[in-house]
Design a protein around this motif. Structure first.
Motif, PDB file in Angstrom:
ATOM      1  N   TRP A  24       1.156  -1.081  -0.082  1.00 45.09           N
ATOM      2  CA  TRP A  24       0.397   0.104  -0.365  1.00 45.09           C
ATOM      3  C   TRP A  24       0.652   1.039   0.118  1.00 45.09           C
TER       4      TRP A  24
ATOM      5  N   PRO B 128     -18.194   0.994  -1.091  1.00 45.14           N
ATOM      6  CA  PRO B 128     -17.643   1.852  -0.765  1.00 45.14           C
ATOM      7  C   PRO B 128     -16.602   2.207  -0.738  1.00 45.14           C
ATOM      8  N   ARG B 129     -15.916   3.683  -0.568  1.00 45.04           N
ATOM      9  CA  ARG B 129     -14.811   4.299  -0.531  1.00 45.04           C
ATOM     10  C   ARG B 129     -14.804   5.324   0.172  1.00 45.04           C
ATOM     11  N   THR B 130     -14.113   5.482   0.658  1.00 43.05           N
ATOM     12  CA  THR B 130     -13.618   6.097   2.317  1.00 43.05           C
ATOM     13  C   THR B 130     -14.132   7.841   1.399  1.00 43.05           C
ATOM     14  N   SER B 131     -12.833   8.090   0.753  1.00 42.75           N
ATOM     15  CA  SER B 131     -12.862   9.102  -0.155  1.00 42.75           C
ATOM     16  C   SER B 131     -14.160   9.489  -1.281  1.00 42.75           C
ATOM     17  N   PRO B 132     -15.023  10.158  -1.477  1.00 39.65           N
ATOM     18  CA  PRO B 132     -15.837  10.498  -2.933  1.00 39.65           C
ATOM     19  C   PRO B 132     -14.952  10.859  -4.339  1.00 39.65           C
ATOM     20  N   TYR B 133     -13.897  10.762  -3.602  1.00 40.52           N
ATOM     21  CA  TYR B 133     -13.599  11.062  -5.735  1.00 40.52           C
ATOM     22  C   TYR B 133     -12.740   9.377  -6.322  1.00 40.52           C
ATOM     23  N   ASP B 136     -15.557   3.973  -7.773  1.00 43.86           N
ATOM     24  CA  ASP B 136     -16.769   3.143  -6.564  1.00 43.86           C
ATOM     25  C   ASP B 136     -17.364   2.369  -7.650  1.00 43.86           C
ATOM     26  N   MET B 162     -25.109  -1.819  -1.681  1.00 43.06           N
ATOM     27  CA  MET B 162     -25.077  -0.496  -0.525  1.00 43.06           C
ATOM     28  C   MET B 162     -25.942   0.616  -0.473  1.00 43.06           C
ATOM     29  N   SER B 163     -26.649   0.385  -1.590  1.00 45.78           N
ATOM     30  CA  SER B 163     -28.042   1.841  -1.318  1.00 45.78           C
ATOM     31  C   SER B 163     -29.184   1.118  -1.666  1.00 45.78           C
ATOM     32  N   ARG B 182     -18.973  -1.175   6.936  1.00 43.00           N
ATOM     33  CA  ARG B 182     -19.593   0.686   6.855  1.00 43.00           C
ATOM     34  C   ARG B 182     -21.334   0.412   7.844  1.00 43.00           C
ATOM     35  N   ASN B 183     -22.595  -0.710   6.551  1.00 42.51           N
ATOM     36  CA  ASN B 183     -23.327  -0.727   6.402  1.00 42.51           C
ATOM     37  C   ASN B 183     -24.414  -1.509   8.009  1.00 42.51           C
ATOM     38  N   ALA B 302      -5.202  -3.854 -10.239  1.00 44.21           N
ATOM     39  CA  ALA B 302      -7.372  -3.662  -9.313  1.00 44.21           C
ATOM     40  C   ALA B 302      -7.354  -1.677  -9.009  1.00 44.21           C
ATOM     41  N   GLN B 303      -8.413  -1.539  -9.460  1.00 42.49           N
ATOM     42  CA  GLN B 303      -8.526  -0.314  -8.739  1.00 42.49           C
ATOM     43  C   GLN B 303      -8.979   0.454  -7.969  1.00 42.49           C
ATOM     44  N   ASP B 305      -8.613  -1.715  -2.876  1.00 34.72           N
ATOM     45  CA  ASP B 305      -8.639  -2.932  -2.682  1.00 34.72           C
ATOM     46  C   ASP B 305      -6.955  -3.754  -2.962  1.00 34.72           C
TER      47      ASP B 305
ATOM     48  N   GLU D 164     -32.380   6.278   2.942  1.00 34.28           N
ATOM     49  CA  GLU D 164     -32.726   7.248   1.294  1.00 34.28           C
ATOM     50  C   GLU D 164     -34.471   7.837   1.669  1.00 34.28           C
ATOM     51  N   PHE D 187     -22.622   5.450   2.209  1.00 33.31           N
ATOM     52  CA  PHE D 187     -22.317   6.252   1.124  1.00 33.31           C
ATOM     53  C   PHE D 187     -23.378   6.993   0.377  1.00 33.31           C
ATOM     54  N   ALA D 188     -24.078   6.160   0.188  1.00 28.22           N
ATOM     55  CA  ALA D 188     -25.926   5.880  -0.278  1.00 28.22           C
ATOM     56  C   ALA D 188     -25.763   7.399   0.429  1.00 28.22           C
ATOM     57  N   HIS D 219     -17.268  14.036   1.515  1.00 23.52           N
ATOM     58  CA  HIS D 219     -18.482  13.291   0.666  1.00 23.52           C
ATOM     59  C   HIS D 219     -19.807  13.948   0.609  1.00 23.52           C
TER      60      HIS D 219
END
Lengths: 324, 324, 324, 324
Positions: A24, B128-133, B136, B162-163, B182-183, B302-303, B305, D164, D187-188, D219
């Motif tokens: 990482w 789920p990604r810790t950052s919004p950018y 995902d 996730m949603s 996280r959910n 890999a994009q 992890d 949501e 995040f959703a 986010h």
């Protein structure tokens, strides 16, 4: 550890190569210098040589080892009396009661331990107790009972030194001196214990990072200990289902990354006699060189830590599952 | 849980008997009532009937179960497509990439997973990604790629919802719907996922107690899920050597105390590809019903992890060590 | 603590009354006995007498105090040399460098401390160090420098004893003997320190529960210490933004529930000189009886813990904000 | 962040200068490149410009900000209805019951809150509950009661969105939308809440690092939220004396390092009505921009979180101590 990226290379490409190695890496830029990729501690183990050979890597920066003496112990087995522990040797069982309560009790315990495949007998003559008032061990006489019981059954002795003043007594009978979890960073004690020249079983503190634990081992070696065997016994956690939180990833880190000697004490880690067997198997599967198990001929009578002790049948079953 | 001591019995004697059963009991006295012995949660599992039969015990007090639906799932296997998981069945391997990145990638991954003895293919369409950018997930199209790859290789599908808004899409292709760490206490999502009637893989929150985790499972069952498979994936800790802290004692508690279905994800727990194999073995030894493993045909690409993913050789070695 | 519900009362009604008192209660039922309401430890403090008077309560069960000697210290101030600490006295400032590095350094530090409103000078002659190799204190001579500097500026002395063998030396010069965080459960040391008859500053272990901390204080009193002043200095945590995690709720618990003497060391808690001032104010607001602050005449030269030390201006500002 | 040392400078001297700035630096060497000094995250805040000016520093390497939108909010106040929060404004009190239980209850609560100096009324219409079976809020009708009570007393409204599907309803009445601790990384939900264009109160997850918390705020901003107010409400811990562990150092970090808006909820953090006042004072002293306090006209009747609610007298006392 970090790498700098060659001026003509693409930092993203180098980062991808590091990812391919299981690393990482976080990118740090500057105004006029090369891009730096900082490697997170929770990365796979990769040598400096391997990093240096990655296309686009200009240089590798690393801290000098803080543990030169431990570094010399890598991949080495240790001898505790007649027991060999570590690479090339089968896993080792050390077992016995929390406290040496009587001559009879420790003799019975020794018999159980031997039958279950154990090679070292554990038992406390000096016991750390959270409160000042309960039973805290029979002291020197218990050391003699312990040694006699071990000798009668062909076992070695592991027992704890709690006070600088008792280290000599303890060293007289022990093949392996235990430093308890609460004393992992009692540096004065580490110095005196190391100076005896006996191998040491170093329990992990309840909130000790792996680095702090290793450095406590380095203290022992610096003071003269010939060998240190690390012992995971559970860390602090937010869940009350077990007495402490058994950390088998630390065992994997010690065994597979640092290549040092590591035992597991599932009895203190869980406080639960009913979970000792599955977590003993898990500990050995994670790479532990052996187990430290609390056992008692009749745990109803135990003066400390009774509920977590294995009784004879359960110890025998564990021995058969893992050691015999 | 607590017991009251018969007026004519000696509380210390009763406490010793409880200790013999592996129970940690604290004594609470009153002015005029019977002595009470309060049993710590980190005690061995003992039934109310056994406690009632202890000499000197007058009565046993216990909380009504907060998890009536989970109680009915005790010691039950579950069927996920054609895969049976749980008592009586061999351990199960679910594996695949963090994200479904392309049709080719997921087809290659499916081939690897099948060869290693896997029966379910994992892969994220929504991440789920810790950052919004960052990236995902490719969304709905990735679900189709995933299903096609699984079908082509005779595998089932596990993927994350996730949603609330995507649960229908996910349920359309998944044999097992994953609720991410996280959910775990995103109760609105649990309700919608449960209502699909699909079995659910419920990852543990990073700071969730075992009780909170079980109750999240009860939420799913109350909402209509036929089965819940719990998945340990590491909790918060003070040590940076691994990405999270793998808690195999929780696995032992779920398996041996609660007798529910439990998987382990050593990839997220450690973040370290080099520790996945020993901790996979340890997880199964602790009682896990199977593993969830991150894998990638070429982790340089890999994009998400990537560093923790096993490459083909390593996955095959893990399959051979644990499943084939 | 638990209450039993009168046979003719409605347990839900009793539970509501307990809730009105700020208590979290869990209901435990039995076949033939009264309903029991078990009170969670994170409840408001309520006396047994108050509980007994609740309508519908039949009886109250409680554990006997494990800390009889601390119980006698409740709401008592202590005298450390000429400094009074605790109920009725203004908050106390103890400050100084991590290590006593030279006669000049400690004299300069004493001057700063006095100017900022401090009454005790801290400084280490024996320093616990995670690694065995760095500077670990100048030993006995530093104790003399420390005493001389304190005397020259009308201050008392607080300094740490790390080894049973040095306790006599330390007791010779100290008005208040510090037991460090790593030695909080070094019971052999507690015994020797307590036996000196000096008051003790007991730092909290990095993973010590409040109960364990209090019991370590009871060890000191049982060994002969006249007073124990508890000192919060940060616990283990999963966040790296501060060196440790400052726990001001523990301070509130010690002050407002247990009514004992408690200091805060924001320097070790955070490791961050830039956060010492706001967290010092917060500590006093939470109820701390005083502060222990690390300071250095020129922290560039500090041989240990330099980055967290306040320099003269910052110490003076803190003194003016909180003590002058 | 790291610095490289000029070839002609002495790394130890540069390290001493960094120490003088309050920075913990670790030295990393390489074969042929400059020495690197890696700065620990628990260091004082120092700008890149300051570092660049240190004698002997060749270059400074830093990660690009992962939070560009939060960076633009630095040192900015926010307006919530008619309430201004942040730099230049006095601290803000938001208070009310855990759940909106009836029209009468919330009207009484609003009266209490106004009298105590509060400007926003809190109350839940949708409540996250660990178990699926207890009361979980009256839903949409409660939102109307809440708005009416706030309007009747000249208060703004803060209330939680859990699903949501309910965000629109919530946004219709709320001046400030709360995202709960368990949904911090849902995040959703963050996306839908952010898209309403309302300011958001973002509670910290029980095991969220400060970085994860800030990124969850990013986010929200990325999704369209005009302002984010962070709210510390206690994290996971090993001690049961309080319901969670209040982390006031995180408050100091948010306020004094990141210079963002931060509130404290001492009610959930401690679970203890008897500790809310001292820890409220401590929160404000640490730099909090305001408080979120649970209160109930008669907590015996509360359907959720009753024991931690302040009753009218206690809320009034808190208002007088901190806000009036």
């Amino acid at each position: 550890m970090l790498v700098t990226v060659n001026q003509h290379a693409d930092p993203e490409q180098v980062q991808a190569e590091l990812q391919g190695l299981g690393l990482w890496a976080q990118r740090l830029d500057s105004h006029n210098g090369p891009t730096t990729l900082l490697i997170a501690p929770y990365s796979a183990t990769v040598s400096i040589e391997t990093l240096r050979a990655v296309a686009g890597v200009q240089d590798v920066h690393a801290a000098r080892s803080a543990r030169p003496r431990l570094d010399e112990r890598v991949r080495q087995a240790a001898s505790i009396g007649t027991t060999v522990i570590g690479p090339g040797a089968p896993p080792v069982l050390m077992a016995g009661p929390c406290s040496v309560e009587s001559e009879e009790q420790i003799q019975s315990a020794a018999l159980m331990v031997r039958a279950a495949g154990g090679t070292l007998l554990r038992g406390g003559a000096y016991k750390p107790r959270t409160s000042p008032y309960p039973f805290d061990g029979h002291g020197e006489v218990a050391l003699d009972w312990l040694r006699a019981a071990a000798d009668a059954h062909g076992l070695g002795v592991v027992t704890e030194a709690m006070s600088e003043q008792h280290v000599d007594q303890v060293a007289r009978v022990a093949d392996l001196i235990q430093v308890g979890s609460r004393n992992m960073q009692n540096f004065a004690l580490l110095r005196v214990v190391g100076a005896t020249g006996k191998p040491v079983l170093l329990k992990r503190g309840r909130a000790a990072t792996i680095d702090e634990w290793l450095l406590a081992g380095e203290h022992l070696l610096a003071a003269g200990a010939p060998d240190v065997i690390f012992c995971e016994r559970g860390i602090a956690s937010f869940d009350a289902s077990t007495r402490n939180l058994l950390d088998l990833s630390a065992v994997a880190v010690l065994k597979h990354q640092h290549e040092l000697l590591v035992l597991v004490d599932p009895s203190h880690a869980t406080g639960r006699a009913d979970l000792v067997l599955p977590l003993s198997k898990a500990a050995l599967a994670a790479g532990a060189d052996g187990l430290l198990i609390e056992t008692h001929p009749d745990r109803r009578l135990a003066q400390s830590d009774g509920p977590q002790a294995l009784q004879p049948d359960a110890l025998q079953a564990l021995g058969e599952a893992c050691f015999l």
